[in-house]
Design a protein around this motif. Structure first.
Motif, PDB file in Angstrom:
ATOM      1  N   ALA A  72       0.909  -1.435   0.003  1.00 18.14           N
ATOM      2  CA  ALA A  72       0.188   0.604   0.547  1.00 18.14           C
ATOM      3  C   ALA A  72       0.751   1.480   0.415  1.00 18.14           C
ATOM      4  O   ALA A  72       0.661   2.126  -0.195  1.00 18.14           O
ATOM      5  CB  ALA A  72      -0.935  -0.064   1.401  1.00 18.14           C
ATOM      6  N   ASN A  73       1.599   1.141   0.672  1.00 18.11           N
ATOM      7  CA  ASN A  73       3.040   2.195   0.604  1.00 18.11           C
ATOM      8  C   ASN A  73       3.781   2.511  -0.853  1.00 18.11           C
ATOM      9  O   ASN A  73       4.813   2.677  -0.853  1.00 18.11           O
ATOM     10  CB  ASN A  73       3.425   2.359   1.507  1.00 18.11           C
ATOM     11  N   ARG A  74       4.121   1.234  -1.483  1.00 18.67           N
ATOM     12  CA  ARG A  74       5.535   1.017  -2.361  1.00 18.67           C
ATOM     13  C   ARG A  74       5.477   2.976  -3.277  1.00 18.67           C
ATOM     14  O   ARG A  74       6.915   3.107  -2.824  1.00 18.67           O
ATOM     15  CB  ARG A  74       4.903   0.038  -3.660  1.00 18.67           C
ATOM     16  N   THR A  75       4.115   3.529  -3.421  1.00 20.77           N
ATOM     17  CA  THR A  75       4.980   3.830  -4.594  1.00 20.77           C
ATOM     18  C   THR A  75       5.655   5.520  -3.420  1.00 20.77           C
ATOM     19  O   THR A  75       5.984   6.322  -3.612  1.00 20.77           O
ATOM     20  CB  THR A  75       3.577   4.840  -4.952  1.00 20.77           C
ATOM     21  N   ALA A  76       4.806   5.186  -2.733  1.00 21.02           N
ATOM     22  CA  ALA A  76       5.424   6.992  -1.098  1.00 21.02           C
ATOM     23  C   ALA A  76       6.731   6.155  -0.874  1.00 21.02           C
ATOM     24  O   ALA A  76       7.518   7.031  -1.325  1.00 21.02           O
ATOM     25  CB  ALA A  76       4.560   6.463  -0.128  1.00 21.02           C
ATOM     26  N   LEU A  77       6.913   4.984  -0.780  1.00 26.84           N
ATOM     27  CA  LEU A  77       8.190   4.337  -0.305  1.00 26.84           C
ATOM     28  C   LEU A  77       9.283   4.844  -1.422  1.00 26.84           C
ATOM     29  O   LEU A  77      10.266   5.876  -1.640  1.00 26.84           O
ATOM     30  CB  LEU A  77       8.656   3.587   0.450  1.00 26.84           C
ATOM     31  N   ASP A  78       8.840   4.516  -2.587  1.00 25.53           N
ATOM     32  CA  ASP A  78       9.731   4.841  -3.867  1.00 25.53           C
ATOM     33  C   ASP A  78      10.207   6.769  -4.117  1.00 25.53           C
ATOM     34  O   ASP A  78      10.909   6.258  -4.312  1.00 25.53           O
ATOM     35  CB  ASP A  78       8.997   4.383  -5.441  1.00 25.53           C
ATOM     36  N   THR A  79       9.318   6.899  -4.093  1.00 29.21           N
ATOM     37  CA  THR A  79       9.300   8.915  -4.433  1.00 29.21           C
ATOM     38  C   THR A  79      10.450   8.883  -3.368  1.00 29.21           C
ATOM     39  O   THR A  79      11.707   9.554  -3.507  1.00 29.21           O
ATOM     40  CB  THR A  79       7.684   9.231  -4.120  1.00 29.21           C
ATOM     41  N   TYR A  80      10.255   9.175  -1.584  1.00 30.72           N
ATOM     42  CA  TYR A  80      10.262   9.342  -0.485  1.00 30.72           C
ATOM     43  C   TYR A  80      12.816   9.107  -1.367  1.00 30.72           C
ATOM     44  O   TYR A  80      12.765   9.684  -1.135  1.00 30.72           O
ATOM     45  CB  TYR A  80      10.513   8.903   0.647  1.00 30.72           C
ATOM     46  N   LEU A  81      12.428   7.555  -1.939  1.00 27.43           N
ATOM     47  CA  LEU A  81      14.339   7.146  -1.845  1.00 27.43           C
ATOM     48  C   LEU A  81      14.178   7.826  -3.001  1.00 27.43           C
ATOM     49  O   LEU A  81      15.949   8.747  -3.327  1.00 27.43           O
ATOM     50  CB  LEU A  81      13.705   5.637  -2.147  1.00 27.43           C
ATOM     51  N   ARG A  82      13.773   7.946  -4.042  1.00 34.09           N
ATOM     52  CA  ARG A  82      14.272   8.978  -4.505  1.00 34.09           C
ATOM     53  C   ARG A  82      14.141  10.603  -4.150  1.00 34.09           C
ATOM     54  O   ARG A  82      15.810  11.040  -5.312  1.00 34.09           O
ATOM     55  CB  ARG A  82      12.839   9.071  -6.262  1.00 34.09           C
ATOM     56  N   TYR A  83      14.090  11.173  -3.785  1.00 36.28           N
ATOM     57  CA  TYR A  83      13.632  12.461  -3.318  1.00 36.28           C
ATOM     58  C   TYR A  83      15.329  12.375  -2.276  1.00 36.28           C
ATOM     59  O   TYR A  83      15.910  12.773  -3.186  1.00 36.28           O
ATOM     60  CB  TYR A  83      12.369  12.882  -2.530  1.00 36.28           C
ATOM     61  N   HIS A  84      15.514  11.343  -1.809  1.00 35.93           N
ATOM     62  CA  HIS A  84      16.662  11.181  -0.645  1.00 35.93           C
ATOM     63  C   HIS A  84      18.305  11.353  -1.645  1.00 35.93           C
ATOM     64  O   HIS A  84      18.986  11.872  -1.360  1.00 35.93           O
ATOM     65  CB  HIS A  84      16.841  10.370  -0.196  1.00 35.93           C
ATOM     66  N   HIS A  85      17.848  10.674  -2.626  1.00 36.01           N
ATOM     67  CA  HIS A  85      19.278  10.571  -3.674  1.00 36.01           C
ATOM     68  C   HIS A  85      19.248  11.186  -4.458  1.00 36.01           C
ATOM     69  O   HIS A  85      20.491  12.276  -4.552  1.00 36.01           O
ATOM     70  CB  HIS A  85      18.806   9.389  -4.651  1.00 36.01           C
TER      71      HIS A  85
END
Length: 317
Positions: free
Chosen positions: A282-295
């Motif tokens: 349920a959180n894959r999109t939010a988590l992927d987006t955060y990991l992209r932002y972090h990088h």
């Protein structure tokens, strides 16, 4: 187990049924977790990722007790000339504790995606929000090469914003000058609630701030521990949601906030029955987006994958 987390709706049941420790502020919980004082603890996502770069003894579980939409977290000095995101270029901006707090990572990332914001064009001032404080000493401080970062020293970020010595502030908490009604400070997005609803409808993202971590050695010695911790936190979160569902019949009279019932009805209509999901799916999109932002913001040496961040036992959740 020794558990440390903040008392939210999502964790209230744990405080009633389990031995859980908390602290006056979240950074205190984070520092104690990183220093090994807890077996299970709440930790900011950026703190977890920074430690992952160094081979952390803590492993993240897909439990997210703290989530906040972040269009509301950018404050600007009223006479700075900033009337929209495009005016942030080249400005001096404050941030609490470290460059790239979870709230700041989300706010910068959203501004980068939707308004062309470029954090590297700004001057950044790190300090305490209401009390003078040095940058957090218990975590690494990665940042892009050449980024202009200084410390606030004996000044507070709230005072610097109120006086106009900084043009803007990215803040997880509402600064005291705003709570005091200062005419010198306004939000970048006065209509933040409408913008946040629109953002959620377009992206499906409810920004995640914190996760729950467990000592790696405990997971190694007890293979069922991750699932038990996950089940325990999920049950506490579900109990909170059920209180709101039951409260609809009585117009949420157990709260002091007027029109809570209407807000709960609107939330159910927009989010469905589980508006605060745990787990990966349920959180894959939010988590992927955060990991992209972090990088993208220079806080990770590479873009981490979800499968590298969370314990393997719960990747199917």
């Amino acid at each position: 187990m020794k558990i440390g987390c903040f008392p939210y709706d999502t964790t209230r049941q744990l405080f009633e049924t389990t031995s859980v420790e908390t602290a006056a502020t979240l950074p205190e919980i984070f520092e104690r977790a990183i220093r090994g004082e807890f077996d299970v603890a709440e930790l900011g996502l950026t703190f977890s990722l920074r430690l992952l770069e160094e081979g952390t003894p803590l492993v993240a579980l897909p439990i997210f007790p703290n989530r906040v939409f972040r269009h509301s977290c950018v404050f600007v000095h009223a006479r700075s000339g900033i009337t929209g995101p495009g005016d942030l270029t080249g400005r001096t901006i404050g941030e609490f504790g470290t460059y790239g707090q979870d709230s700041g990572v989300w706010a910068k990332g959203i501004l980068m995606d939707e308004h062309g914001f470029r954090p590297e064009t700004n001057r950044w001032v790190i300090g305490g929000l209401e009390h003078p404080a040095e940058p957090f000493a218990f975590i690494p401080h990665p940042r892009p090469d050449g980024l202009d970062v200084t410390t606030a020293g004996k000044e507070t970020l709230s005072d610097l914003l109120d006086s106009g010595e900084i043009d803007a502030l990215f803040s997880a908490n509402v600064p005291q000058c705003v709570l005091d009604g200062s005419p010198n400070v306004v939000r970048l997005f006065p209509d933040f609630a409408a913008r946040e609803r629109d953002y959620h409808r377009r992206t499906g993202i409810f920004p995640i701030m914190h996760t729950i971590v467990v000592r790696r050695d405990l997971l190694r010695d007890d293979p069922g521990l991750a699932r038990r911790v996950y089940t325990m936190f999920e049950a506490a979160k579900d109990a909170a949601a059920e209180r709101y569902r039951r409260g609809r019949r009585l117009y949420q009279v157990q709260t002091m906030l007027p029109w809570t019932n209407a807000l709960v009805d609107d939330t159910l209509a927009e989010f469905g029955e589980d508006w605060w999901p745990y787990g990966i799916s349920a959180n894959r999109t939010a988590l992927d987006t955060y990991l992209r932002y972090h990088h993208e913001q220079g806080l990770s040496s590479r873009r981490w994958r979800i499968e590298e961040v969370f314990t393997p036992e719960l990747l199917g959740t």
